[in-house]
Design a protein around this motif. Structure first.
Motif, PDB file in Angstrom:
ATOM      1  N   ARG A  80      50.745  -7.310  46.813  1.00 40.17           N
ATOM      2  CA  ARG A  80      51.147  -6.024  47.363  1.00 40.17           C
ATOM      3  C   ARG A  80      52.529  -6.125  48.010  1.00 40.17           C
ATOM      4  O   ARG A  80      53.305  -5.177  47.992  1.00 40.17           O
ATOM      5  CB  ARG A  80      50.106  -5.582  48.398  1.00 40.17           C
ATOM      6  CG  ARG A  80      50.075  -4.114  48.657  1.00 40.17           C
ATOM      7  CD  ARG A  80      48.949  -3.771  49.610  1.00 40.17           C
ATOM      8  NE  ARG A  80      47.648  -4.126  49.051  1.00 40.17           N
ATOM      9  CZ  ARG A  80      46.590  -4.454  49.787  1.00 40.17           C
ATOM     10  NH1 ARG A  80      46.663  -4.485  51.099  1.00 40.17           N
ATOM     11  NH2 ARG A  80      45.440  -4.763  49.214  1.00 40.17           N
ATOM     12  N   THR A 139      55.805  -6.376  41.637  1.00 36.75           N
ATOM     13  CA  THR A 139      54.436  -6.445  41.124  1.00 36.75           C
ATOM     14  C   THR A 139      54.094  -5.261  40.222  1.00 36.75           C
ATOM     15  O   THR A 139      53.583  -5.433  39.114  1.00 36.75           O
ATOM     16  CB  THR A 139      53.435  -6.514  42.289  1.00 36.75           C
ATOM     17  OG1 THR A 139      53.707  -7.686  43.046  1.00 36.75           O
ATOM     18  CG2 THR A 139      52.011  -6.568  41.781  1.00 36.75           C
ATOM     19  N   ILE A 140      54.401  -4.060  40.702  1.00 32.81           N
ATOM     20  CA  ILE A 140      54.065  -2.868  39.915  1.00 32.81           C
ATOM     21  C   ILE A 140      54.745  -2.940  38.561  1.00 32.81           C
ATOM     22  O   ILE A 140      54.122  -2.757  37.515  1.00 32.81           O
ATOM     23  CB  ILE A 140      54.517  -1.594  40.647  1.00 32.81           C
ATOM     24  CG1 ILE A 140      53.662  -1.413  41.894  1.00 32.81           C
ATOM     25  CG2 ILE A 140      54.399  -0.394  39.740  1.00 32.81           C
ATOM     26  CD1 ILE A 140      53.890  -0.120  42.597  1.00 32.81           C
ATOM     27  N   ARG A 141      56.022  -3.279  38.610  1.00 35.71           N
ATOM     28  CA  ARG A 141      56.773  -3.368  37.359  1.00 35.71           C
ATOM     29  C   ARG A 141      56.115  -4.358  36.402  1.00 35.71           C
ATOM     30  O   ARG A 141      55.962  -4.097  35.212  1.00 35.71           O
ATOM     31  CB  ARG A 141      58.207  -3.791  37.678  1.00 35.71           C
ATOM     32  CG  ARG A 141      59.020  -4.239  36.507  1.00 35.71           C
ATOM     33  CD  ARG A 141      60.465  -3.901  36.708  1.00 35.71           C
ATOM     34  NE  ARG A 141      60.615  -2.456  36.756  1.00 35.71           N
ATOM     35  CZ  ARG A 141      61.540  -1.811  36.030  1.00 35.71           C
ATOM     36  NH1 ARG A 141      62.355  -2.469  35.252  1.00 35.71           N
ATOM     37  NH2 ARG A 141      61.628  -0.506  36.093  1.00 35.71           N
ATOM     38  N   VAL A 188      52.857  -2.877  35.053  1.00 33.13           N
ATOM     39  CA  VAL A 188      53.119  -1.812  34.089  1.00 33.13           C
ATOM     40  C   VAL A 188      53.688  -2.383  32.788  1.00 33.13           C
ATOM     41  O   VAL A 188      53.281  -1.992  31.694  1.00 33.13           O
ATOM     42  CB  VAL A 188      54.068  -0.767  34.705  1.00 33.13           C
ATOM     43  CG1 VAL A 188      54.550   0.203  33.648  1.00 33.13           C
ATOM     44  CG2 VAL A 188      53.363  -0.024  35.824  1.00 33.13           C
ATOM     45  N   VAL A 216      45.354  -2.166  39.425  1.00 30.83           N
ATOM     46  CA  VAL A 216      45.942  -0.944  39.965  1.00 30.83           C
ATOM     47  C   VAL A 216      45.454  -0.710  41.393  1.00 30.83           C
ATOM     48  O   VAL A 216      46.192  -0.229  42.239  1.00 30.83           O
ATOM     49  CB  VAL A 216      45.606   0.252  39.044  1.00 30.83           C
ATOM     50  CG1 VAL A 216      46.051   1.553  39.676  1.00 30.83           C
ATOM     51  CG2 VAL A 216      46.282   0.068  37.694  1.00 30.83           C
ATOM     52  N   TYR A 225      47.027  -1.267  45.014  1.00 37.30           N
ATOM     53  CA  TYR A 225      47.757  -0.238  45.763  1.00 37.30           C
ATOM     54  C   TYR A 225      46.839   0.934  46.065  1.00 37.30           C
ATOM     55  O   TYR A 225      45.850   1.159  45.380  1.00 37.30           O
ATOM     56  CB  TYR A 225      48.962   0.227  44.955  1.00 37.30           C
ATOM     57  CG  TYR A 225      49.911  -0.906  44.692  1.00 37.30           C
ATOM     58  CD1 TYR A 225      50.901  -1.215  45.604  1.00 37.30           C
ATOM     59  CD2 TYR A 225      49.761  -1.704  43.569  1.00 37.30           C
ATOM     60  CE1 TYR A 225      51.745  -2.295  45.395  1.00 37.30           C
ATOM     61  CE2 TYR A 225      50.600  -2.780  43.355  1.00 37.30           C
ATOM     62  CZ  TYR A 225      51.591  -3.068  44.274  1.00 37.30           C
ATOM     63  OH  TYR A 225      52.411  -4.124  44.079  1.00 37.30           O
ATOM     64  N   ASN A 246      47.918   5.782  42.708  1.00 40.46           N
ATOM     65  CA  ASN A 246      48.337   5.560  41.324  1.00 40.46           C
ATOM     66  C   ASN A 246      49.765   6.011  41.072  1.00 40.46           C
ATOM     67  O   ASN A 246      50.360   5.647  40.068  1.00 40.46           O
ATOM     68  CB  ASN A 246      47.444   6.365  40.371  1.00 40.46           C
ATOM     69  CG  ASN A 246      46.087   5.726  40.210  1.00 40.46           C
ATOM     70  OD1 ASN A 246      45.872   4.605  40.664  1.00 40.46           O
ATOM     71  ND2 ASN A 246      45.187   6.430  39.567  1.00 40.46           N
ATOM     72  N   LEU A 289      52.700   5.363  42.173  1.00 37.53           N
ATOM     73  CA  LEU A 289      53.726   4.349  41.953  1.00 37.53           C
ATOM     74  C   LEU A 289      53.666   3.821  40.525  1.00 37.53           C
ATOM     75  O   LEU A 289      54.689   3.593  39.889  1.00 37.53           O
ATOM     76  CB  LEU A 289      53.518   3.194  42.926  1.00 37.53           C
ATOM     77  CG  LEU A 289      53.783   3.510  44.392  1.00 37.53           C
ATOM     78  CD1 LEU A 289      53.247   2.394  45.264  1.00 37.53           C
ATOM     79  CD2 LEU A 289      55.274   3.690  44.624  1.00 37.53           C
ATOM     80  N   PHE A 290      52.444   3.658  40.045  1.00 35.40           N
ATOM     81  CA  PHE A 290      52.278   3.141  38.693  1.00 35.40           C
ATOM     82  C   PHE A 290      52.793   4.127  37.660  1.00 35.40           C
ATOM     83  O   PHE A 290      53.473   3.759  36.715  1.00 35.40           O
ATOM     84  CB  PHE A 290      50.808   2.848  38.413  1.00 35.40           C
ATOM     85  CG  PHE A 290      50.361   1.575  39.022  1.00 35.40           C
ATOM     86  CD1 PHE A 290      50.488   0.392  38.312  1.00 35.40           C
ATOM     87  CD2 PHE A 290      49.868   1.542  40.300  1.00 35.40           C
ATOM     88  CE1 PHE A 290      50.095  -0.809  38.884  1.00 35.40           C
ATOM     89  CE2 PHE A 290      49.483   0.351  40.872  1.00 35.40           C
ATOM     90  CZ  PHE A 290      49.591  -0.815  40.176  1.00 35.40           C
ATOM     91  N   GLU A 295      56.558   4.140  37.604  1.00 39.84           N
ATOM     92  CA  GLU A 295      57.075   2.926  36.974  1.00 39.84           C
ATOM     93  C   GLU A 295      56.819   2.956  35.474  1.00 39.84           C
ATOM     94  O   GLU A 295      57.645   2.529  34.672  1.00 39.84           O
ATOM     95  CB  GLU A 295      56.397   1.709  37.610  1.00 39.84           C
ATOM     96  CG  GLU A 295      57.118   0.406  37.403  1.00 39.84           C
ATOM     97  CD  GLU A 295      58.501   0.393  38.015  1.00 39.84           C
ATOM     98  OE1 GLU A 295      59.425  -0.031  37.301  1.00 39.84           O
ATOM     99  OE2 GLU A 295      58.672   0.811  39.178  1.00 39.84           O
TER     100      GLU A 295
END
Ligand SMILES: [Zn+2]
Ligand SMILES: [Zn+2]
Ligand SMILES: [Zn+2]
Lengths: 745, 100
Positions: free
Chosen positions: A372, A377-379, A382, A442, A445, A448, A450-451, A454
């Motif tokens: 987190r 991380t998100i990138r 995804v 997912v 976080y 959703n 942010l996901f 991205e």
């Protein structure tokens, strides 16, 4: 001590007793010639321990007379005194046995050959039998003798006997090395052990021999072997190799099979438990690497699952994995992608070991908190969702059916399959059996959104990277989005829908435009508010590019009268052919590079500032980067004054020989200061393996375990010298009597 | 040196030709009814562009067609342009009319 005073005192009592017994009856007068005192003397002489090493033959006795003397003594109730006198003698003469024992033990201590222990035991048995009162004298006296003999024996056995005894027991175990023939199992010596009371006294030693043997076997056969289930093989080994040994050790008296089974039940279950625990501990130590190796290591996980049902080590497993994760995974040096894939593997592995998910929950928490806080991380997640083309491997299984995220997690107690939460579940434990791997990722976080954001950026980048109008690639992205819709919901991905539609529309429009007026421009025409901002370095395309743009835009508006095009010149890619004096180059470059080189067709030398004023508001860094692309291709050359010159004729560049990399081969460092140490090298691997798996061991334990190594014959002193040498070489280190491997930096 | 452009994968945005050159005014090119950009789509549509076209009034006001039709169908509209309360008259579009 049977002193003379005592003897005469006993003699007097004897006469009194005898007179009382006789009551003046004349019946035994014939025997009266054999006086009471003589009976006492004869008997004490008869039972007196004799020296086995005395070459003189033992005295002959008239057994009838001995028997008569015994009865006489017995009738006079002098038997207790007789027994005491006899046992006194045993004690007094025990030094004879001690002399023998010392001799054997001295031999053993120099050779460490367990065979000597066996010979010693036979010798002790001989002593025992030689001094054993004949059965005619009754069981009481024999029992008293046996007890006394054992007590004396234990008092004189030196401490080294225990290790010798242990070594002997160990030598009766099936050897690991198939070339070494097993010592023939003889039940006889075990009977002798029992008679001498050694089995009772050293019961725990015998058990520890069994345990250590099992430990060593498990470690040597299972360490690092994860691709096959080891438990069945271990059980097989136990029943074929260890059970026969146990039978001999613990069930010699069994008359029938059922008897033997009953006698082995308790010890057998302890041994099986120890085997299971050893494997469990081993896999617990290895868990991090097992997860790395997943799915090849799945059999090891099945083993671990079975072990955990027998051995309650769940907490230890969590602790070990958390520690390994902390040390090896959750640090700045680890790539986010790697952390994610290890996390996903952890999810899958923990589900095998513990389907309810309690262990996963406990292990995952620190990983999730760490992820987190990582900016990329998100990138990374995804990128993986849309199928990362760089690595080709996806975190999410294709065969795992996609599931909507954020299902309502309310316990349904009317569900016939409902089960209470496992007892070691903490208060924050949420059973997430309904969530798939992606859902778990997912849910790192809270939202959703942010996901989705991205995801849009990534999709945009990927779509715009399709330069050849390849519909195949667009279709693949469309399928991806379809799957993601199931997870994130239709409306969340509406924007992506429009992006995909723009792709198809662009292709159709270009088809029409090209049919009206062939153009080298093939644009992707995007819907302004549905694509993320993709950089803002807008540039002005010079020269012929300007013309291409205008022509195309005009034709577009003819086709779509109510629309017009607004170029985003910093995006896309250009395929160019450069015709130079001595060469022709074909290259694919970004628009800025194309713009610059177009300007160089106007004149050969440009300063960087000049160039920048021609293409518009770009940063100097971006300009320099674009120019260096051409320098790298040998088309431009940087002049000292911040200007660049076109190389109409290529400059020959002398290839620079890379300096030969001399790497000195360092010889493997081994303590080899003496011949013994030289011999020890053979066993170094064994020691290293031991210390790797058991972390820290006292010297005695290392020595004991080395006895399992084929052909090992070093004394503990030699081992000690070797370990000291190894310590000087910094291979190992010792603290509080425990040896351990030095941790490699 | 001669530079031959063999092919150019360019990127462009489409825009409605509203007749008002308000490219640089982000506030200017929104539908007066739903306040969504012309190049976006009306609240009932999901896809912009030809599927959610614009409608031009004689009064020079421009709306998402769906937004205007919905407005006109309400009784309170009195068939008037919502911006200037003049009776709505749809303008005839001149092909490529006001392009610069
Ligand atoms: Zn509207
Ligand atoms: Zn609409
Ligand atoms: Zn109006």
């Amino acid at each position: 001590m049977a002193t003379e005073a005592l003897r005469s005192q006993v003699g007097k009592k004897w006469q009194d007793s005898f007179a009382r017994l006789n009551h003046g009856e004349p019946g035994i007068s014939g025997l009266m010639t054999f006086s009471q005192a003589s009976a006492w003397v004869l008997l004490t002489d008869f039972v007196r321990p004799r020296d086995l090493n005395d070459p003189a033959p033992p005295n002959e006795y008239n057994m009838e007379l001995v028997k008569y003397a015994f009865d006489l003594v017995s009738q006079c109730r002098r038997l207790p005194a007789m027994l005491e006198a006899y046992l006194d003698d045993v004690r007094q003469y025990f030094y004879l046995i001690k002399r023998d024992v010392d001799q054997y033990m001295e031999q053993y201590e120099t050779s460490l050959d367990p065979e000597i222990i066996s010979r010693l035991v036979y010798r002790l048995f001989k002593w025992f039998n030689a001094w054993l009162p004949i059965s005619d004298l009754g069981q009481t006296i024999r029992a008293a003798y046996t007890l006394d003999f054992q007590t004396q024996l234990f008092a004189i056995l030196p401490p080294s006997f225990v290790s010798g005894f242990k070594a002997y027991c160990a030598s009766t175990l099936p050897p690991f090395d198939p070339d070494v023939t097993q010592r023939t199992l003889s039940g006889e010596i075990w009977d002798i052990f029992e008679i001498l009371g050694l089995l009772d006294r050293y019961e725990s030693v015998i058990a520890s021999v069994g345990y250590e043997h099992i430990e060593t076997y498990v470690l040597s056969t299972c360490t690092g072997k994860w691709e096959a289930a080891m438990l069945p093989e271990l059980r097989n080994w136990m029943s074929h190799k260890i059970v026969p040994w146990m039978l001999m050790m613990y069930a010699r008296g069994a008359a029938t099979n059922d008897d033997a089974v009953a006698m082995l039940a308790s010890v057998g279950s302890r041994f099986d438990f120890h085997m299971t625990k050893t494997l469990c501990d081993l896999r617990t130590r290895e868990i991090f690497d097992i997860i790395i190796d997943f799915p090849e290591s799945a059999p090891a996980l099945e083993d671990l699952k079975e072990c955990l049902q027998r051995v309650d080590q769940r907490a230890a497993l969590v602790k070990s994995l958390r520690k390994a994760n902390h040390k090896r995974l959750l640090h700045p040096g680890a790539d986010t992608k790697l952390i994610l894939s290890q996390y996903v593997a952890t999810i899958k592995c923990m589900r095998i070991i513990d389907p309810p998910g309690v262990l996963l929950f406990k292990v995952a928490d620190p990983i999730r908190r760490y992820l987190r806080d990582r900016p990329d991380t998100i990138r990374s997640i995804v990128a993986n969702l849309v199928g990362d083309e760089d690595t080709g491997d996806s975190l999410v299984d294709d065969n795992e059916p996609p599931q909507p995220l954020h299902q309502i997690e309310i316990e349904d107690y009317s569900d016939p399959n409902w089960e209470p939460e496992p007892i070691d579940a903490g208060p924050n434990f949420r059973a997430n059996k309904h969530t798939d791997v992606l859902g778990t990722l997912v849910s790192i976080y809270d939202s959703n959104d942010l996901f989705i954001k991205e995801l849009q950026i990534l999709l945009a980048q990927r779509l715009l990277a399709i330069t050849d109008g390849n519909t195949e690639k667009v279709e693949r992205e469309r399928r991806n989005i379809e799957i993601l819709k199931i997870r994130f919901g239709e409306s969340a991905l509406q924007v992506c829908e429009v992006m995909l539609k723009d792709m198809t529309d662009s292709k159709r429009i270009d088809g029409h435009v090209q049919s009206q007026m062939a153009s080298i421009v093939h644009p992707t025409i995007i819907s302004k508010h549905f694509w993320p901002m993709l950089g803002s370095d807008e540039i002005i395309m010079p020269g012929q590019f300007q013309t291409f743009q205008e022509q195309y835009a005009k034709e577009f508006s003819t086709f779509k009268p109510d629309k017009r095009l607004r170029w985003l010149p910093h995006l896309g890619a250009v395929h160019l052919e450069l015709l130079l004096e001595d060469r022709t180059l074909e290259v694919d470059v970004p628009p800025l590079e194309a713009a610059f080189i177009e300007l160089f067709s106007e004149k050969n030398v440009w300063s960087i500032d000049e160039l920048m004023t021609r293409v518009g508001p770009i940063s100097k860094g971006a300009a320099l980067k674009a120019l260096l692309t051409w320098v790298d291709k040998g088309v431009l050359k940087e002049e000292g004054d911040g200007s660049f010159k076109l190389l109409e004729v290529a400059e020959t560049v002398k290839p620079v020989d890379p300096a030969p990399i001399v790497e000195e081969q360092k010889p493997t460092v081994f303590p080899a200061q003496q011949h013994q140490a030289e011999q020890m090298r053979v066993y170094w691997k064994f020691i290293e393996g031991m210390l790797t798996n058991l972390t820290a061991l006292p010297l005695e334990r290392i020595q004991a375990m080395l006895h399992f190594a084929p052909g090992y014959d070093q004394t503990i002193e030699q081992l000690s010298a070797f370990m000291d040498a190894a310590r000087r070489e910094k291979l190992v280190d010792v603290r509080e009597g425990l040896w351990r491997l030095t941790t490699k930096a | 040196m001669k530079v031959n452009v063999k092919s150019w994968h360019a990127v462009a945005q489409w825009q409605w030709d509203t007749g008002n050159d308000q490219d640089d005014d982000p506030e200017g090119d929104v539908c007066g009814i739903c306040r969504v950009a012309y190049e976006g789509c009306c609240p009932t549509c999901k896809v912009p562009g030809d599927d959610c076209p614009l409608i031009w009034g004689e009064c020079s006001h421009v709306f998402h067609m769906h937004c205007l039709l919905k407005w006109i169908s309400t009784s309170s509209s009195k068939q008037q342009c919502p911006m200037d309360r003049r009776t709505w008259v749809t303008a005839e579009r001149k092909v490529g009319g006001s392009k610069t």
